[in-house]
Design an enzyme around this catalytic site. Structure first.
Site, short mmCIF file in Angstrom:
data_model
loop_
_atom_site.label_atom_id
_atom_site.label_comp_id
_atom_site.label_asym_id
_atom_site.label_seq_id
_atom_site.Cartn_x
_atom_site.Cartn_y
_atom_site.Cartn_z
CE1 TYR A 173 -3.86 -1.85 5.33
CE2 TYR A 173 -2.81 0.20 4.65
CZ TYR A 173 -3.51 -0.95 4.34
OH TYR A 173 -3.84 -1.22 3.02
CB SER A 224 -0.87 0.03 1.25
OG SER A 224 -1.38 1.34 1.46
N1 LIG Z 1 -8.71 -0.77 -0.71
C1 LIG Z 1 -7.63 0.04 -0.68
O1 LIG Z 1 -7.73 1.26 -0.68
C2 LIG Z 1 -6.27 -0.57 -0.66
C3 LIG Z 1 -5.18 0.23 -1.02
C4 LIG Z 1 -3.90 -0.31 -0.99
C5 LIG Z 1 -3.72 -1.63 -0.61
N2 LIG Z 1 -4.80 -2.39 -0.27
C6 LIG Z 1 -4.54 -3.76 0.15
O2 LIG Z 1 -5.08 -4.66 -0.79
C7 LIG Z 1 -5.46 -5.86 -0.15
C8 LIG Z 1 -6.91 -6.15 -0.50
O3 LIG Z 1 -7.70 -5.09 -0.02
P1 LIG Z 1 -9.21 -4.86 -0.49
O4 LIG Z 1 -9.41 -3.41 -0.47
O5 LIG Z 1 -9.49 -5.65 -1.70
O6 LIG Z 1 -9.96 -5.48 0.80
P2 LIG Z 1 -11.42 -6.14 0.91
O7 LIG Z 1 -12.32 -5.62 -0.14
O8 LIG Z 1 -11.79 -5.98 2.34
O9 LIG Z 1 -11.13 -7.69 0.63
C9 LIG Z 1 -10.25 -8.41 1.45
C10 LIG Z 1 -10.15 -9.83 0.98
O10 LIG Z 1 -9.21 -10.50 1.83
C11 LIG Z 1 -9.82 -11.66 2.36
N3 LIG Z 1 -9.31 -11.98 3.69
C12 LIG Z 1 -9.29 -11.20 4.79
N4 LIG Z 1 -8.79 -11.89 5.85
C13 LIG Z 1 -8.48 -13.13 5.37
C14 LIG Z 1 -7.96 -14.30 5.96
N5 LIG Z 1 -7.62 -14.34 7.26
N6 LIG Z 1 -7.79 -15.38 5.19
C15 LIG Z 1 -8.11 -15.38 3.88
N7 LIG Z 1 -8.61 -14.29 3.26
C16 LIG Z 1 -8.81 -13.18 4.00
C17 LIG Z 1 -11.31 -11.32 2.41
O11 LIG Z 1 -12.11 -12.49 2.40
P3 LIG Z 1 -12.72 -13.20 3.71
O12 LIG Z 1 -13.06 -12.12 4.69
O13 LIG Z 1 -13.87 -13.93 3.16
O14 LIG Z 1 -11.63 -14.11 4.21
C18 LIG Z 1 -11.47 -10.57 1.09
O15 LIG Z 1 -11.63 -11.47 0.03
C19 LIG Z 1 -5.23 -5.63 1.34
O16 LIG Z 1 -3.97 -6.16 1.68
C20 LIG Z 1 -5.20 -4.13 1.46
O17 LIG Z 1 -4.41 -3.72 2.56
C21 LIG Z 1 -6.06 -1.89 -0.29
#
Ligand SMILES: NC(=O)c1ccc[n+]([C@@H]2O[C@H](COP(=O)([O-])OP(=O)(O)OC[C@H]3O[C@@H](n4cnc5c(N)ncnc54)[C@H](OP(=O)(O)O)[C@@H]3O)[C@@H](O)[C@H]2O)c1
Length: 243
Positions: free
Chosen positions: A159, A146
């Protein structure tokens, strides 16, 4: 969707966090490039829906419900992928979580859950796919960090520590695997409009964020470069500059 001539035809990709958000978009995009996609996350219905969408588009998907914070579950998921599909060429670690607040208001025990999924699980997933990738002398690992790892954002210390950890881990792993035909890259997105923001108050304007599909395009680029080229760090920002 799954044109036989896709850039990733014949390759098997594991995507953690594939049920929604960034991981979901990356899984769909890899399938469009004809990769066989292993979908890993905890929520079975979301994985089933994603797998069905890939199959409807003519692609191949295997949903393996997995809590990536459980070492044995990670090992079992990678073993099943190897056993059923014969190889693992790509790993994308998009499973993650976010929680924000000033450090002074937290206790060390509050940090454990986010450290477990954002950092330790990324390391465990990478480790689990290495034997297959080294044996094949081919593999691409894409860890999702991130922009928080690059810019100090008040309230995001824990984070940020996990994401800076992912960057550091990926850099060293890339060096360790240079002779093995395995590429390790880190994708560094700014804010992306995903369900991650649903429960976070005071979020930046979602209409100004990146779309998950934008991040997926970057991941496909990293995975589909010729084997002699390795895109090791890619920062993707909303053009308007929002974190
Ligand atoms: N959204 C942003 O602005 C942003 C920006 C930069 C980086 N990121 C990073 O990108 C990644 C994805 O973020 P996102 O925004 O797509 O989040 P999201 O929409 O909340 O989706 C998170 C995904 O991770 C899975 N997950 C969470 N805990 C888990 C576990 N213990 N085991 C297996 N799967 C798990 C969730 O599924 P389940 O809950 O069903 O397990 C879901 O499929 C994260 O690392 C986040 O920090 C996000």
């Amino acid at each position: 969707m799954n044109a036989a001539g896709g850039a990733l035809s014949g390759q098997v990709a594991i995507v953690t966090g594939a049920g929604r958000g960034i991981g979901h978009a990356i899984a769909m995009a890899l399938a469009r490039e004809a990769a066989t996609v292993v979908l890993a996350a905890r929520t079975r219905q979301e994985l089933a829906a994603a797998a069905a969408a890939i199959r409807e588009g003519g692609g191949t998907a295997l949903a393996i419900p997995t809590d990536v914070t459980q070492d044995a579950a990670v090992e079992a998921m990678v073993e099943q992928a190897n056993a059923e599909l014969g190889r693992v060429d790509i790993l994308v670690t998009a499973a993650g979580a976010a929680s924000f607040g000033p450090v002074v208001g937290t206790k060390p025990a509050d940090w454990d859950a986010i450290l477990a999924v954002n950092l330790r699980a990324v390391m465990a997933c990478c480790r689990a796919v290495l034997p297959a990738m080294i044996r094949q002398h081919r593999g691409t690992i894409i860890n999702i960090a991130s922009v928080a790892a690059r810019r100090p954002i008040p309230g995001a210390a824990v984070y940020t520590a996990t994401k800076a950890g992912v960057v550091g881990f990926s850099r060293v792993l890339a060096e360790e695997l240079r002779g093995d035909g395995v590429r390790v890259g880190v994708l560094v997105p700014g804010a992306v409009d995903t369900p991650l923001w649903d429960t976070i108050g005071n979020s930046p304007a979602r209409s100004r964020m990146l779309r998950p599909e934008d991040v997926a395009r970057a991941a496909v680029l990293m995975a589909s470069l010729p084997p002699g080229a390795s895109l090791e760090e890619l920062t993707l920002m909303p053009a308007g500059g929002i974190l």
